[in-house]
Write a protein that holds these residues in place. Structure first.
Motif, mmCIF file in Angstrom:
data_model
loop_
_atom_site.group_PDB
_atom_site.id
_atom_site.type_symbol
_atom_site.label_atom_id
_atom_site.label_comp_id
_atom_site.label_asym_id
_atom_site.label_seq_id
_atom_site.Cartn_x
_atom_site.Cartn_y
_atom_site.Cartn_z
ATOM 1 N N PHE A 23 6.126 -3.542 -0.443
ATOM 2 C CA PHE A 23 7.576 -3.410 -0.210
ATOM 3 C C PHE A 23 8.231 -4.746 0.140
ATOM 4 O O PHE A 23 9.283 -4.777 0.777
ATOM 5 N N ASN A 24 7.614 -5.877 -0.258
ATOM 6 C CA ASN A 24 8.134 -7.187 0.161
ATOM 7 C C ASN A 24 9.307 -7.665 -0.683
ATOM 8 O O ASN A 24 10.234 -8.268 -0.166
ATOM 9 N N LEU A 52 10.174 -6.162 6.139
ATOM 10 C CA LEU A 52 9.750 -5.924 4.757
ATOM 11 C C LEU A 52 8.780 -4.745 4.649
ATOM 12 O O LEU A 52 7.697 -4.830 4.086
ATOM 13 N N ASP A 167 3.886 0.308 5.478
ATOM 14 C CA ASP A 167 3.605 -0.925 4.743
ATOM 15 C C ASP A 167 2.204 -0.845 4.133
ATOM 16 O O ASP A 167 1.400 0.009 4.521
HETATM 17 CA CA LIG Z 1 5.588 -5.502 3.629
#
Ligand SMILES: [Ca+2]
Ligand SMILES: [Ca+2]
Ligand SMILES: [Ca+2]
Ligand SMILES: [Ca+2]
Length: 473
Positions: A23-24, A52, A167
């Motif tokens: 998810f960056n 992030l 994450d």
């Molecule tokens: Ca991340």
């Protein structure tokens, strides 16, 4: 010299990754991912710009009920004999989870899988009762192995409930999460492994070896503080200290008899097992607990590789101080393949001599075929007894009827319908709960009175008529 180097080299196993997402960067949801919101007023899942990660807020009361799925891109599990989902999860306000012992709302965070676009199956659910962040590893349910078009989803349910950050979502064939965290097994350093595997089924009464372990057994006797061999740690199959359950020999684990140099020692017997004759195995053995305190290492463990151990029987402190039969411990609940070579470990840690306020004796170990190939049901208690706690019940087959039983540690043979003849690992069983699970994992909040401490709990699949492992409260 201690063979640390070969152990480290063994850790570097090849890894096949089916899905990974951090998810960056890029769009949100990420390319190929999607979001399904039951309530259009919900903001749903979004990227947390500061860290992030994927984020679901405790949306305002005015928004109403949220029921939001963040669905991954499709991935293939063709060729996977085992698969694990790893997710880095942070929870805030867990008291707003529906399964919290003092729940104030209807919140839920779960990990689901489906194949071919239908039929979500839950594989992991947030059961924590205090805020925090960690990596979780859960097994991808077996029905998705070999499927070409699998998706996972992160489910958020709640009306003004908890907050969740997600994450490093990864599906692969490794038992530990990327970065080392995860619940896919525990590593216990410097435990000796046998060099051969005993063909199951078998009965082992320790009489034939005159105190010298055969090649399918390995004994470890370590100092807990250094994890190096300790001449005062006592791990013996020679007999002669106290009475055995059968014959004159049994497995003795504790500090060396007669020593007054009280310090924690860590003892283990690992048996190498060739389980090719059956997909499922059940363990019976006699145990004598001489007054053990609880240590994380205590208990019975199973491993497919000798590195990552799954605990099947929790610390010895709940057992009577006489020879007692533990019957029907289903190795299938470890979730590791049993139809090949694997290891079973009897493990003990404490500070007083064997048979003198501490120590565990084991005799008459029987490995027998599990009816129906093993249950795969595991009950884990999160919390302490007495007090509020959560039972995490994993490995339920969606659609089957599951019952949670409790009673004194011991044995009982089911003598009525629907499971006549099923051997339970507790005596005088009483029904704690029963349900038809729609998912492979359940969280059951409980308030445990002090009278419950020391009792055993066990989950039973009423359709397969098989029992999971026994957990001592
Ligand atoms: Ca991340
Ligand atoms: Ca014996
Ligand atoms: Ca102990
Ligand atoms: Ca002690």
């Amino acid at each position: 010299m201690i063979p640390i180097l070969p152990l480290l080299l063994l850790v570097a196993t090849p890894q096949n990754v089916a899905l990974t997402e951090n998810f960056n960067t890029g769009t949100f949801p990420p390319t190929g991912w999607s979001q399904q919101k039951a309530n259009p007023a919900s903001t749903g899942w979004k990227r947390h710009a500061g860290s992030l990660r994927a984020w679901h807020e405790d949306e305002p009361l005015l928004v109403g009920q949220c029921n939001d799925l963040l669905i991954s891109s499709s991935f293939s599990l063709v060729g996977f004999a085992e698969a694990f989902g790893h997710v880095d999860v942070e929870i805030k306000y867990p008291e707003f989870l529906a399964n919290h012992p003092f729940s104030q709302a209807d919140g839920e965070t779960s990990l689901l899988y489906r194949s071919g676009g239908s039929g979500w199956v839950k594989a992991w659910t947030e059961c924590r009762t205090s805020p925090g962040r960690s990596s979780f590893t859960s097994r991808v349910p077996n029905q998705f192995l070999g499927q070409a078009s699998v998706e996972l989803a992160l489910l958020y349910v709640g009306k003004y409930a908890h907050e969740t950050w997600i994450d490093v979502v990864q599906v692969d064939d490794a038992r530990v999460a990327p970065g080392g965290g995860g619940g896919g097994g525990t590593q216990w350093p410097n435990i000796a492994l046998p060099t051969t595997f005993l063909t199951a089924p078998f009965t082992e009464d320790f009489e034939a070896w005159a105190g010298v372990p055969p090649s399918f057994m390995a004994l470890s006797a370590l100092k807990s503080s250094s994890l190096l061999p300790d001449p005062e740690a006592w791990c013996s199959i020679a007999g002669g200290t106290v009475a055995s359950s059968s014959g004159v020999r049994h497995l003795e684990m504790g500090l060396m008899p007669g020593s007054s140099n009280y310090h924690n020692v860590r003892n283990a017997l690992v048996i190498g097992i060739d389980g090719a004759a059956s997909p499922g195995w059940v363990l019976d053995f006699d145990v004598h607990d001489y007054g053990e305190e609880v240590h994380a290492f205590d208990g019975v463990w199973v491993s497919s590789d000798g590195q990552f151990w799954i605990q099947l029987l929790t610390p010895w402190g709940g057992y009577p101080t006489t020879w007692t039969t533990v019957s029907g411990l289903d190795l299938g609940q470890a979730g590791v393949p049993l139809d090949g070579n694997f290891y079973v470990m009897f493990a003990q840690e404490d500070n007083y001599p064997y048979a003198n306020f501490d120590g565990v004796g084991v005799d008459d170990v029987v490995l027998r075929t599990a009816a129906g190939g093993g249950c795969g049901l595991a009950v884990t208690m999160v919390g302490t007894c007495p007090g509020p706690a959560t039972f995490e019940i994993e490995g339920a087959r969606p659609g089957s009827r599951v019952m949670l039983l409790y009673g004194a540690p011991g044995a009982h043979t089911w003598n009525g319908t629907p499971c006549t003849g099923l051997v339970l690992g507790l005596s005088g069983p009483k029904v704690g709960a029963s349900w038809d699970p729609a998912s492979a994992v359940l969280c059951l909040p409980v308030r445990l009175p002090s009278s419950a401490c020391g009792l055993a709990v066990q989950a039973v699949d009423l359709d397969a008529c098989c029992a999971g492992g026994v957990t001592i409260l």
